[in-house]
Design a protein around this motif. Sequence first.
Motif: not given
Length: 540
Positions: A145-146, A151-153, A172-177, A180-183
Amino acid sequence: MRNRITTRGRVAAALTATALLAAGCAGSGGTDEENGGEEPRSLSKEEIYTAGLVGEKDSGDPTEGGTLTLADYSEARSLDPTKTIPNGAAGGNALAAVYDVLVRYDQPSNSFQPWLAKSLTSQDDTTWTLKLREGVTFSDGSPLDSAAVVGSLAYYMENAGYNTLLLATNIKDMRPEGDDTVVFTLQKPWSTFPNMLASGPGMIIAPAAYENGPDAFEPIGAGPFVLDEYKPAEELLLTANPDYWNGEPPLEAVRFVWLASDDDRLSSLADGTVDITNIRAPQTVEKARKDGFSGLMVPNGLGSIYWLNNREGRPASDVRVRQAINYAIDPQVIADRVNGGAGLPGRNIYSPSAPYFSEIETADFDPEKAKALLEEAKADGYDGKLTYIGQSDQASQTQAVTAEGMLEAVGFDVETDLLRNIADQTERIYVTHDYDIAVAAMSVPDEDPYSRLATNLVSQSPQNPSGYANPEMDALIDQLQSASGEEATDLLEQINQLWQETVPGVAMGAGAFFIPWNGDVHGVQATSETLLLLGDAWKS
């Protein structure tokens, strides 16, 4: 312009960077017979080094079962993607089999396409939205999941996986939404960002794999295969993952072995000892093509290079020494004596097949200039000694003797250290930095020259093999990140010219990886970094 990857289209993710993307197409060559045909036909260099699939035929429905034996280019001594460089030359094929990749680079269509992920979209090359497929699980049953992607990255970057500098300085930022979504929000536009998710960083690791830290790492992924047994320097056996998201693989297992040389790999392929291999020695590549093997051809710039250790305390920290080494070595003579004239020798750092290739004035063989520069360095206290590292197979020994002779002819004192295998050589160049001049390749790809240049040449890159540090080069590569069209082509030309002046390494010519397989092998796919995807592979 909206950039989009979809499951229904083959639209390039980096539409604004088409000047950076190679036009892959199916190659021609070999014989009209199956592999090993009796009358190999003559092929031009242009035909041999044409990118794409070669000789692949419609093979019908997959046959279930069997083991695919892959004589890989190098051994993955760890299945932790932060400890093995995750590309096809350093053992990354085993990692791709265990973890898969979020996005796949498709060479024939010049596009980055969804793979483990459902889609990757961007409207401005700065904000990228990754959608995950429903119901995908790791081999331990936990969901991909997101949160797992983020976590892997994070683990990958914290432990300095390949291309970490690019990721850490650009994300700059990576966040789960939701689940099923990562921005991903980047510091600035990055047109070929999808390439990161088509290679090592896109190999998503299950949280349980690293929950106890890197020293207790376990290879748990969502790829088509899982680890069965690893015998160092002998074989790595992976067995099919029945819960693979794209369906249980047709193969029962994939067996990785590591042979001493490209000649050994090709002869083992020809006699059926192995099913598929990975070669880049020019004479072996050209022989395999002329013998009619099916496979995948991936041309690249700097297919052959001598890295020069630029670090403080090493002879090549002095630019005069680097220039002298460069002027002392003749790429054409090396090609003639070592490769029987095979390959594409020269000083240009890009492949002639690349759409951004241009002819420039290069720093070519000139022993008189080499002598003069070396004398200047010696007058300032340099003793003229160099340690040369390479491989111990016959061709590598010939190369070492030839290069040593050229260097000593202008006044260097060379000690050669020929190593047992590519894994040892990789460690000496990229980990311990224990060399003065080292046989290697930079393999600048057509699909994304920016990432390869940044990783190998930017002064702060942890994967910079030579320790080269030049503010002007850093600035040019920084500008290249978001450039497209003529601007990108112009920047790449300036980078090439600065290379000729400052000599991070000795450019010896363009080359290619060729991944040939026998006639009973089908369904092999690939992504960037010459990584193979074997989930759909089968044997008839």
